[in-house]
Design a protein around this motif. Structure first.
Motif, PDB file in Angstrom:
ATOM      1  N   TRP A   1       0.826  -1.211   0.000  1.00 16.86           N
ATOM      2  CA  TRP A   1       0.000   0.000   0.000  1.00 16.86           C
ATOM      3  C   TRP A   1       0.855   1.255   0.000  1.00 16.86           C
TER       4      TRP A   1
ATOM      5  N   ILE B   1       0.354   9.193  -0.237  1.00 14.46           N
ATOM      6  CA  ILE B   1      -0.194   9.442   1.092  1.00 14.46           C
ATOM      7  C   ILE B   1      -0.515  10.935   1.148  1.00 14.46           C
TER       8      ILE B   1
ATOM      9  N   ALA C   1      -3.293   6.321   1.277  1.00 13.82           N
ATOM     10  CA  ALA C   1      -3.548   6.623   2.687  1.00 13.82           C
ATOM     11  C   ALA C   1      -3.790   8.109   2.859  1.00 13.82           C
TER      12      ALA C   1
ATOM     13  N   TRP D   1      -2.986  10.966   5.800  1.00 14.56           N
ATOM     14  CA  TRP D   1      -2.146  11.154   6.988  1.00 14.56           C
ATOM     15  C   TRP D   1      -2.622  12.404   7.712  1.00 14.56           C
TER      16      TRP D   1
ATOM     17  N   ARG E   1      -5.623   3.654   3.893  1.00 10.51           N
ATOM     18  CA  ARG E   1      -5.186   3.604   5.286  1.00 10.51           C
ATOM     19  C   ARG E   1      -5.289   4.987   5.933  1.00 10.51           C
TER      20      ARG E   1
END
Length: 669
Positions: A235, A241, A266, A268, A314
């Motif tokens: 990932w 991200i 993802a 963050w 994520r």
């Protein structure tokens, strides 16, 4: 490999695989010892360290006794040199002597690299590099107004040698490497062309010497010595991200990135545990728990994380090894004896981090390491679904604290980032998520490689400046890679915005072009997000980020190949050109372009306003432009570099040639 001693007319030579490592002569002693008189000042992670050594002894006489060399002054033994295998130990015998300066042999024109993660210079020749983990500073150039302002405001301007991650290891173009196996303050001094000097603040200096036929062999040996990182998870290399810190509205903003066609792996949110406003900008609350502030900032966070995971996205967070006095965890940590203490009483040692005070978690205490790994990183973060985090700081250990294990904080200071990395790795392993959950660090020292899976280059200014701007992240990745760190990346867009320095659209575009060719691509809103452009501020910037995120995702099979190489050989993903072309001495100083693996050559544009740049193509075979398909012969070329098409070349004979050729279509060229 073994060090061997050879007599000379008035001294001796120590050789490893036929190469002189140490040369001692009566008129040029290999070892000097002295008594140190240090002065150390710390302010918010910035250190001023000075020394006035006295009573220096330069022993000229020597004798071989059994397996040791005794260096004598006026017939009295001053220092003892022991060597076994490829290790070398030097001990100051005279009482009270705690400075050892060792002069390693240097040859004319010899190039030097290493020193950990260096930001300003890849080749170290001609300069001194104190080895002390600290804030690198803002500006890092004493000729600039910004650096002068920051120095006046709190010793925060920095200099070329300041680094979050120094390491007392250097490599030479004779394909030797020397590592000082000590956490004490030290200096790598390459100002004398006749000697490579290492100054150690210790009574004993132990060195490990490595020799290889080529630089790749040295990097392999060093990575094996310090420990190799686990391969990055799919990932992390399969999309960007997106860094957002706007509370719950971050999720709505994420949808804009997705709607624009960005390849997102993802989100963050470093503000997951709450924020506070300071004069520096929006800061985090430094209380790493799901509590009132977290619920206010991100209501229903656990459910939101689960919803994102169902979409294969994520959620990443943030933590550091300090706890704010006004946070919920502070009292619990104090009750459990988890803080460093003052030397004059049993009070918690507090550090001013800029308008708020924090306790320093004492990682020399096993119970404390377990508590932080389980109680905070485990229960508060991993168990609610957080898949990774920025493991920030690690450089701030003051030199006047009292530590649980009784160790000297001057020696523990450089070890602190390694202990911090161990705690993070322990937490990840405790949940069976090594190689899946991903934390990234800026601080480091010898041995951090074995625990930290990913570096990031720290807090660059949001500009193109030579010593603190976009270009420094290339130097950081290349220098760190030489001493065993396979994976590095940066805050895409930069971080530090102070005294009128704000992001330009051009900077954000150029940083995207660079970040796409790192193993991990991650954006950051910076310390003053409201004052700066963000990637979702305009349609054009959002489109730019989306395009380059797709390029990054497109290269995932190649990044996986580089991860496999790193595990097998220790070779980093981003490499200096000379690593694969050691016979071309002109490449030794090149730090503004890099090899991404062996088959891609990336020459990012890091000068403001540039629309073309000089590119060096090494070797004997042609390189192919990724965007035009044009072949270029090896040599120096002026290559067009408009925004959106930075010079990137690949080897046509690569097994990944078709993948590379497909980047143009992905980018929409």
């Amino acid at each position: 490999m073994e060090l061997r001693i050879f007599d000379a007319e008035d001294g001796f030579d120590l050789l490893l695989q036929g190469r002189v490592v140490l040369r001692h002569r009566a008129d040029c002693p290999a070892v000097v010892i002295a008594r140190g008189q240090p002065t150390i000042i710390m302010y918010r992670g910035n250190f001023s360290i000075d020394d006035q050594p006295s009573d220096a002894i330069s022993p000229t006489e020597w004798r071989l006794v059994d397996s040791r060399i005794e260096l004598c002054d006026a017939g009295q033994v001053a220092a003892i040199v022991r060597f076994e295998g490829s290790a070398l130990e030097i001990k100051a015998v005279c009482e009270g002597y705690d400075r050892i300066i060792t002069s390693f042999h240097a040859e004319p024109g010899e190039a030097i690299w290493g020193g950990g993660e260096q930001m300003s210079y890849l080749m170290l020749t001609g300069r001194r590099f104190p080895i002390w983990t600290s804030e690198p500073g803002v500006g890092r150039d004493k000729t600039t107004e910004l650096t002068r302002i920051m120095d006046a405001e709190g010793m925060a301007g920095g200099d070329y040698w300041n680094s979050n991650y120094p390491q007392p290891t250097f490599l030479t173009s004779r394909w030797l490497a020397v590592h000082l196996d000590s956490a004490s303050y030290s200096v790598l001094d390459f100002t004398d062309p006749a000697a490579h000097r290492v100054e150690a603040w210790a009574r004993v200096a132990r060195f490990e010497i490595f020799a290889a036929d080529a630089p790749a062999g040295l990097v392999c040996d060093l990575s094996r010595r310090f420990g190799r990182q686990p391969a990055l998870p799919d990932w992390a290399i399969g999309g960007a991200i997106v860094g957002l810190k706007a509370g719950a509205t971050s999720f709505d903003r994420l949808e804009r990135f997705l709607s624009a066609g960005a390849a997102v792996s993802a989100i963050w949110c470093e503000d997951w545990a709450g924020v506070r406003e300071t004069s520096f900008g929006r800061r985090l609350f430094w209380d790493w728990a799901c509590g009132a502030r977290s619920d206010e900032r991100y209501p229903g966070l656990r459910d939101r994380i689960a919803e994102l995971a169902a979409r294969d996205i994520r959620f990443l967070g943030y933590a550091n090894p300090y706890l704010a006095v006004d946070g919920a965890l502070f009292a619990e940590a104090r009750e459990g004896g988890h803080f460093c203490l003052r030397q004059d009483n049993d009070d918690v040692y507090l550090v001013d981090f800029g308008e708020f005070d924090c306790g320093v978690v004492d990682f020399t205490r096993p119970e404390t390491r377990n508590w932080f790994a389980e109680r905070i990183l485990g229960r508060e973060m991993l168990d609610i679904g957080i898949a990774g985090w920025m493991a920030d700081f690690g450089e701030y250990l003051p030199t006047d604290v009292r530590l649980s294990d009784g160790s000297d904080p001057m020696e523990a200071h450089n070890r602190w980032p390694v202990l911090w990395a161990e705690v993070n790795a322990q937490a990840v392993a405790s949940r069976g998520k090594t190689g899946d959950a991903l934390f990234f660090m800026r601080a480091g020292f010898s041995g951090v490689q074995a625990h930290c899976p990913l570096l990031w280059a720290g807090d660059q200014c949001v500009d193109f400046t030579r010593h603190d701007g976009i270009g420094t992240v290339i130097t950081a990745a290349l220098s760190a890679g030489l001493v065993g760190n396979a994976y590095s990346h940066s805050d895409c867009g930069g971080y530090t915005s102070l005294h009128g320095h704000v992001r330009s659209e051009e900077l954000l575009q150029r940083w995207c072009e660079l970040a796409a060719f790192a193993p991990v691509m991650r954006s950051h809103e910076g310390n003053r997000p409201d004052d700066n452009l963000q990637y979702d501020s305009t349609t054009d910037l959002l489109s730019c980020f989306a395009r380059w995120s797709r390029v990054h995702a497109h290269l995932a099979p190649y990044a996986r190949h580089l991860c496999d190489e790193a595990r097998a050989s220790g070779l980093p993903a981003q490499r200096p050109l000379f690593l694969h072309y050691p016979g071309e001495a002109d490449l030794f100083t090149v730090q503004d372009q890099f090899l991404y693996g062996a088959d891609l050559l990336v020459a990012p544009v890091i000068e403001q306003g540039a629309s073309a740049r000089t590119v060096i193509l090494p070797g004997e075979e042609a390189w192919r432009n990724c965007w035009t398909g044009e072949d270029y012969e090896p040599g120096v070329h002026l290559v067009p570099a408009p925004i959106g098409a930075p010079p990137v070349f690949y080897r046509p004979c690569s097994v990944f040639a078709s993948l590379f050729a497909g980047m143009a279509e992905v980018l929409g060229q």
